[in-house]
Design a protein around this motif. Structure first.
Motif, PDB file in Angstrom:
ATOM      1  N   ARG A 146       0.827  -1.208   0.000  1.00  0.00           N
ATOM      2  CA  ARG A 146       0.000   0.000   0.000  1.00  0.00           C
ATOM      3  C   ARG A 146       0.863   1.261   0.000  1.00  0.00           C
ATOM      4  NH1 ARG A 146      -5.643  -0.154   3.219  1.00  0.00           N
ATOM      5  NH2 ARG A 146      -5.905  -1.756   1.630  1.00  0.00           N
ATOM      6  N   LEU A 147       1.996   1.214   0.696  1.00  0.00           N
ATOM      7  CA  LEU A 147       2.858   2.395   0.763  1.00  0.00           C
ATOM      8  C   LEU A 147       3.503   2.722  -0.584  1.00  0.00           C
ATOM      9  CD1 LEU A 147       4.690   1.916   4.205  1.00  0.00           C
ATOM     10  CD2 LEU A 147       2.825   3.479   3.659  1.00  0.00           C
ATOM     11  N   GLN A 148       3.676   1.722  -1.433  1.00  0.00           N
ATOM     12  CA  GLN A 148       4.322   1.948  -2.730  1.00  0.00           C
ATOM     13  C   GLN A 148       3.486   2.810  -3.668  1.00  0.00           C
ATOM     14  OE1 GLN A 148       5.349  -1.886  -4.328  1.00  0.00           O
ATOM     15  NE2 GLN A 148       6.851  -2.321  -2.719  1.00  0.00           N
ATOM     16  N   ILE A 149       2.175   2.879  -3.431  1.00  0.00           N
ATOM     17  CA  ILE A 149       1.311   3.619  -4.356  1.00  0.00           C
ATOM     18  C   ILE A 149       0.706   4.877  -3.731  1.00  0.00           C
ATOM     19  CG2 ILE A 149       0.731   1.625  -5.792  1.00  0.00           C
ATOM     20  CD1 ILE A 149      -1.837   1.303  -4.199  1.00  0.00           C
ATOM     21  N   ARG A 150       1.157   5.256  -2.563  1.00  0.00           N
ATOM     22  CA  ARG A 150       0.651   6.502  -1.972  1.00  0.00           C
ATOM     23  C   ARG A 150       1.443   7.689  -2.516  1.00  0.00           C
ATOM     24  NH1 ARG A 150       2.975   7.580   4.106  1.00  0.00           N
ATOM     25  NH2 ARG A 150       5.134   7.041   3.686  1.00  0.00           N
ATOM     26  N   GLU A 151       0.822   8.845  -2.515  1.00  0.00           N
ATOM     27  CA  GLU A 151       1.462  10.064  -3.012  1.00  0.00           C
ATOM     28  C   GLU A 151       2.171  10.782  -1.863  1.00  0.00           C
ATOM     29  OE1 GLU A 151       1.505  10.773  -6.176  1.00  0.00           O
ATOM     30  OE2 GLU A 151       0.136   9.155  -6.750  1.00  0.00           O
ATOM     31  N   GLN A 152       3.354  11.344  -2.154  1.00  0.00           N
ATOM     32  CA  GLN A 152       4.115  12.038  -1.116  1.00  0.00           C
ATOM     33  C   GLN A 152       4.489  13.465  -1.493  1.00  0.00           C
ATOM     34  OE1 GLN A 152       6.936   9.808   1.388  1.00  0.00           O
ATOM     35  NE2 GLN A 152       6.800   8.147  -0.092  1.00  0.00           N
ATOM     36  N   GLN A 153       4.267  13.830  -2.773  1.00  0.00           N
ATOM     37  CA  GLN A 153       4.611  15.173  -3.214  1.00  0.00           C
ATOM     38  C   GLN A 153       3.371  15.872  -3.764  1.00  0.00           C
ATOM     39  OE1 GLN A 153       7.598  16.523  -2.679  1.00  0.00           O
ATOM     40  NE2 GLN A 153       8.352  14.598  -1.822  1.00  0.00           N
ATOM     41  N   SER A 154       3.255  17.163  -3.466  1.00  0.00           N
ATOM     42  CA  SER A 154       2.136  17.947  -3.976  1.00  0.00           C
ATOM     43  C   SER A 154       2.451  18.435  -5.392  1.00  0.00           C
ATOM     44  CB  SER A 154       1.881  19.143  -3.058  1.00  0.00           C
ATOM     45  OG  SER A 154       0.802  19.913  -3.533  1.00  0.00           O
ATOM     46  N   GLU A 155       1.519  18.233  -6.323  1.00  0.00           N
ATOM     47  CA  GLU A 155       1.707  18.685  -7.705  1.00  0.00           C
ATOM     48  C   GLU A 155       0.361  18.808  -8.399  1.00  0.00           C
ATOM     49  OE1 GLU A 155       3.236  15.663 -10.516  1.00  0.00           O
ATOM     50  OE2 GLU A 155       3.482  14.364  -8.765  1.00  0.00           O
ATOM     51  N   GLN A 156       0.335  19.555  -9.494  1.00  0.00           N
ATOM     52  CA  GLN A 156      -0.863  19.701 -10.311  1.00  0.00           C
ATOM     53  C   GLN A 156      -0.918  18.536 -11.308  1.00  0.00           C
ATOM     54  OE1 GLN A 156      -3.330  22.044 -10.196  1.00  0.00           O
ATOM     55  NE2 GLN A 156      -2.384  23.065  -8.429  1.00  0.00           N
ATOM     56  N   VAL A 157      -2.043  17.820 -11.352  1.00  0.00           N
ATOM     57  CA  VAL A 157      -2.160  16.661 -12.243  1.00  0.00           C
ATOM     58  C   VAL A 157      -3.551  16.629 -12.875  1.00  0.00           C
ATOM     59  CG1 VAL A 157      -0.518  15.247 -10.945  1.00  0.00           C
ATOM     60  CG2 VAL A 157      -2.953  15.157 -10.361  1.00  0.00           C
ATOM     61  N   GLU A 158      -3.662  15.794 -13.908  1.00  0.00           N
ATOM     62  CA  GLU A 158      -4.944  15.502 -14.547  1.00  0.00           C
ATOM     63  C   GLU A 158      -5.168  13.996 -14.438  1.00  0.00           C
ATOM     64  OE1 GLU A 158      -6.387  17.312 -18.454  1.00  0.00           O
ATOM     65  OE2 GLU A 158      -5.871  15.260 -19.081  1.00  0.00           O
ATOM     66  N   VAL A 159      -6.314  13.606 -13.925  1.00  0.00           N
ATOM     67  CA  VAL A 159      -6.580  12.191 -13.692  1.00  0.00           C
ATOM     68  C   VAL A 159      -7.928  11.794 -14.276  1.00  0.00           C
ATOM     69  CG1 VAL A 159      -5.149  11.952 -11.623  1.00  0.00           C
ATOM     70  CG2 VAL A 159      -7.505  12.751 -11.392  1.00  0.00           C
ATOM     71  N   ILE A 160      -8.019  10.509 -14.656  1.00  0.00           N
ATOM     72  CA  ILE A 160      -9.276   9.904 -15.104  1.00  0.00           C
ATOM     73  C   ILE A 160      -9.827   9.099 -13.938  1.00  0.00           C
ATOM     74  CG2 ILE A 160     -10.380   8.464 -16.848  1.00  0.00           C
ATOM     75  CD1 ILE A 160      -8.926  10.964 -17.924  1.00  0.00           C
ATOM     76  N   VAL A 161     -11.071   9.359 -13.553  1.00  0.00           N
ATOM     77  CA  VAL A 161     -11.606   8.751 -12.336  1.00  0.00           C
ATOM     78  C   VAL A 161     -12.989   8.158 -12.576  1.00  0.00           C
ATOM     79  CG1 VAL A 161     -10.350  10.450 -10.953  1.00  0.00           C
ATOM     80  CG2 VAL A 161     -12.761  10.827 -11.449  1.00  0.00           C
ATOM     81  N   TYR A 162     -13.326   7.235 -11.681  1.00  0.00           N
ATOM     82  CA  TYR A 162     -14.661   6.624 -11.669  1.00  0.00           C
ATOM     83  C   TYR A 162     -15.244   6.819 -10.269  1.00  0.00           C
ATOM     84  CZ  TYR A 162     -18.318   3.036 -11.760  1.00  0.00           C
ATOM     85  OH  TYR A 162     -19.515   2.357 -11.682  1.00  0.00           O
ATOM     86  N   ILE A 163     -16.547   7.081 -10.195  1.00  0.00           N
ATOM     87  CA  ILE A 163     -17.210   7.342  -8.909  1.00  0.00           C
ATOM     88  C   ILE A 163     -18.045   6.116  -8.531  1.00  0.00           C
ATOM     89  CG2 ILE A 163     -18.661   8.928  -7.601  1.00  0.00           C
ATOM     90  CD1 ILE A 163     -16.108  10.158  -8.861  1.00  0.00           C
TER      91      ILE A 163
END
Length: 816
Positions: free
Chosen positions: A80-97
């Motif tokens: 789980r730790l390998q896929i967490r985010e640690q840096q703040s940045e502007q991004v564009e993501v494709i998401v499902y709700i």
């Protein structure tokens, strides 16, 4: 033996986050020893009753369970730790709700499935502006795909003992990052397929995924329906029914908090059981009147067990499989299996087995307070049930009056026993207690459990069958809720309950736990008098045995330093949020930290100056924390029990002939300038610890800048400094090159906040330190930093962010 291994399994998973490589290295040897003991049991000791061998086998089984649990938890955590985010940045993501959102006054929190960030789909917590706080359709619709633009908001905890660990909460909830949404663009399934996410589209088209989506849609529809009802307490009604606090007003939530009953606002096992019992009772009435012959073919308990289990599964799905509901589901399934296979039901074994199975599917639930409180309450209720069963065997109730009297006694007994038994857990997770809780629970729990929740469940069922009938039942339930709140407000006026912070060290807490466990164990297990030995530390601790320690606390963008030597305690600054009413550094960090340290009062508090980030928390804790002497460069309000004095150059305190504290600045004649020149008039404190190595002299600069640094060099040309807490959080206008070069500290510390808008510590300051080859620590990277003197005089360094895997931070490279 299976019980012993299960206990070890739970304990092993409870170590999650600790780095203990020795446990993993013992896996094979311990497994071999366990197999060997089994073979010996089947051959050499088959008929014999050797207590020594049984004890050895139990120890090996317990050790094996701990090692297996730790190894499993460590593997799951690292993934789980390998896929967490640690840096703040502007991004564009494709998401499902796929999950219902949670409405707030200012923002909407929405869990989103991010498809294009990693190879696997990850879950983030999106934050959107709440432009219309209503039950109408949310901005992000269930079952839809979106292209979102915004800023990644990594979880970053205040890494201070006792403070709420946001990073742990994110890990436990399987949330890999926060995300502040700035723009939204809805996508069609064809567009999502063209972007390369066809496999995920197929997954969401499956029967199980569509069923989960349907459940979430029904939850949203029910919330909207309740929101539209002409009732006053719709938020409380919804929270008690589904655990959704979207409509709950702050005043009601705070009322429940003051009475220590916040847990009642979340879904619990009784909610699930009430729903299942109501459905099975209705089904039983139908069978009894229309098809009684079915009971001749199948006994009642065997026939009704199937709809009972189905009801439990349905309700658990409806509330999102929260931990207390899951615990109830697993327990019900295990009990049902025992009944179907005609095995003896042992409640403690059921409880232990359900916990072990739950941790296989979700080992991260061990990090939740709900897990421990839920199973702790079940253990106490189980002991009460066993006691009642024993009493029934001895006494026969002849009259209804006797029966009612016994039930009232049982209710009172259960409340104080649950309160007492869960006291250590409440202290561990919340560091505070409301002493009125047992009294308020005497009225609230029966009323909620026997009246409000059943009516809530009936109203929800009626909503799915006939909406007007559901609306009527909700309105009736609103009157019942009004009666409950009237009673709580009456008690609130009579007793004015507050959540009382409790100071308790880990040693005292552990002793209390052991003593209570002995008290609640069955009589035949251990003598109850043994608990007295466990309670001795509660009254026999000698504060004069505390070694010197200095803690630079992680309070975000601010400063707070705690110093203790034997029985003397001091704080230099308290930190402070820009809005203490919104989030209180004092109540959420300072008081819990002092509680963990076993400190219930301060001898001295020095507020270096009155900037919010140095003194803001003082206003929120001064009534809860007794302080003998308060010092500052300006006058501050103090409680009647405190004394105030200005801090100025020349003041000195000697503690226990082993430590001296001296104020180096400002000069007394310059205090009149404190209002207009706060930073340069900061109280600069110098701490000397005798016979300590390698860190003996500490210089704490407050927000002082170059002018004060130059004056200190003039006034104290022979000043020796081993540890320097940088002035003004490492601002470029402090820590001048000449100042650093002359003092040449062994280490410097920057007390600053994660991603703070000032850029502290500044790159210019860091470059000066790099040129002088002076190591830098910061509360951003290390969390709270503790210096503690050992018995041999060695001063050891401890970093809060080294204590748990999810808190560790990679080293930050200096920008060129």
């Amino acid at each position: 033996m299976i019980q012993i291994i299960c206990i070890g399994w739970v304990l092993g998973i409870a170590i999650m986050g600790k780095t203990l490589p020795i446990l993993q290295s013992l896996l094979l040897p311990c497994s071999a020893l366990f197999i060997l003991t089994l073979l010996l049991k089947l051959t050499v000791f088959k008929q014999a009753h050797c207590l020594g061998f049984k004890f050895l086998q139990c120890c090996i089984g317990l050790s094996l369970g701990i090692i297996l649990g730790y190894s499993y938890a460590d593997h799951q955590l690292n993934e789980r730790l390998q896929i967490r985010e640690q840096q703040s940045e502007q991004v564009e993501v494709i998401v499902y709700i796929k999950h219902i959102n949670e409405l707030g006054d200012q923002t909407i929190q929405q869990k989103i499935q991010v498809l294009n960030r990693h190879t696997a789909v990850v879950q983030w917590q999106a934050f959107l502006k709440n432009e219309m706080h209503s039950g109408s359709k949310s901005v992000l619709e269930l079952g839809q795909y979106y292209r979102l633009q915004g800023q990644i908001l990594p979880a970053h905890s205040y890494a201070t003992e006792g403070a709420f660990d946001q990073e742990q909460w994110y890990i436990q909830q399987n949330i890999m990052s926060g995300f502040k949404v700035s723009s939204i663009h809805k996508l069609t399934e064809q567009e999502v397929y063209a972007l390369g996410h066809g496999q995920y589209l197929k997954q969401q088209a499956s029967v199980s995924s569509q069923l989960q989506l349907w459940v979430e849609q029904q939850r949203l529809a029910l919330r909207n329906f309740i929101h539209q009802q002409p009732v006053q307490h719709k938020g409380l009604m919804l929270a008690l029914l589904t655990g959704d606090k979207s409509l709950l007003d702050t005043e009601t939530e705070q009322l429940f908090q003051r009475f220590g009953m916040s847990h009642l606002l979340a879904i619990s096992g009784p909610h699930v059981l009430i729903f299942a019992v109501l459905l099975c009772w209705g089904l039983h009435q139908l069978i009894r009147h229309d098809r009684p012959q079915l009971y001749l073919k199948w006994p009642k308990q065997y026939l009704l067990i199937w709809p009972f289990c189905a009801s439990v599964v349905l309700y658990c799905a409806f509330v999102g499989f929260e931990i207390p509901a899951l615990r109830t589901l697993l327990s019900c399934l295990l009990i049902s299996a025992f009944i179907l296979f005609k095995q003896k039901v042992r409640p403690f074994n059921i409880l232990l087995s359900s916990a072990s199975i739950l941790l296989i599917f979700d080992p991260f639930s061990i990090l939740s307070a709900a897990f421990w409180l839920s199973y702790g309450a079940c253990f106490v209720l189980l002991r009460i049930y066993q006691t009642v069963q024993q009493r029934r065997g001895m006494d026969e109730l002849k009259t209804r009056t006797q029966y009612i009297t016994m039930q009232l006694k049982l209710l009172i007994e259960s409340q104080w026993k649950i309160f007492l038994a869960l006291f250590p857990l409440m202290m561990l997770f919340f560091k505070q207690i409301a002493w009125i809780t047992p009294l308020s629970n005497l009225f609230a729990i029966p009323w909620i459990g026997l009246v409000i929740v059943p009516l809530d469940v009936i109203a929800a069922l009626c909503y799915f069958i006939a909406e007007p009938l559901g609306s009527l039942v909700f309105q009736i339930n609103d009157l019942c809720l009004a009666a409950l709140l009237w009673l709580l407000q009456l008690l609130d006026g009579l007793f004015a309950p507050i959540l009382q912070p409790i100071a308790m060290t880990f040693a005292v807490w552990l002793s209390l736990c052991l003593g209570l466990i002995i008290l609640f164990l069955p009589r035949a297990v251990l003598p109850k008098t043994w608990s007295i030995l466990c309670f001795i530390p509660l009254i026999g601790l000698d504060a004069s045995k505390n070694q010197f320690e200095l803690n630079v606390l992680d309070v975000g963008q601010g400063q707070a330093i705690f110093i203790r030597d034997q029985d003397q305690t001091m704080m230099i600054d308290t930190g402070g949020n820009y809005n203490e009413a919104k989030f209180s550094i004092g109540k959420q960090i300072i008081l819990p930290f002092l509680s963990v340290k076993g400190v219930d009062q301060l001898d001295q508090l020095i507020l270096t100056h009155l900037d919010q980030d140095h003194s803001g928390a003082y206003a929120s804790i001064k009534q809860d924390l007794p302080i003998k002497h308060v010092y500052s460069n300006e006058q501050v309000p103090i409680p009647d029990s405190s004394q105030f004095d200005y801090c100025h150059q020349g003041q000195q305190w000697s503690w226990n002939d082993g430590m001296n504290i001296t104020v180096l600045s400002p000069k007394a004649e310059n205090l009149a300038n404190a209002k207009t020149d706060q930073n340069e008039m900061s109280c600069v404190v110098y701490v000397q610890v005798k016979n300590a190595q390698p860190y003996q002299n500490f210089l704490l600069m407050g927000d002082a800048g170059w002018r004060t640094e130059y004056q200190i060099l003039q006034d104290y040309p022979d000043l020796k400094v081993d540890v320097l807490v940088l002035g003004h959080h490492g601002s470029r206008h402090s820590s001048a090159y000449a100042f650093l070069k002359q003092l040449k500290p062994k280490i410097v510390i920057a007390s600053a906040g994660f991603n703070n808008r000032y850029g502290h510590p500044s790159q210019m300051t860091l470059q000066r330190l790099q040129q002088l080859d002076i190591p830098v620590l910061s509360t951003v990277q290390q969390g709270s930093i503790q210096f503690s003197r050992q018995a041999n005089g060695q001063m050891q360094l401890h970093y809060a962010r080294e204590q748990k895997l999810w808190l560790k931070r990679a080293a930050v490279k200096l920008k060129s």
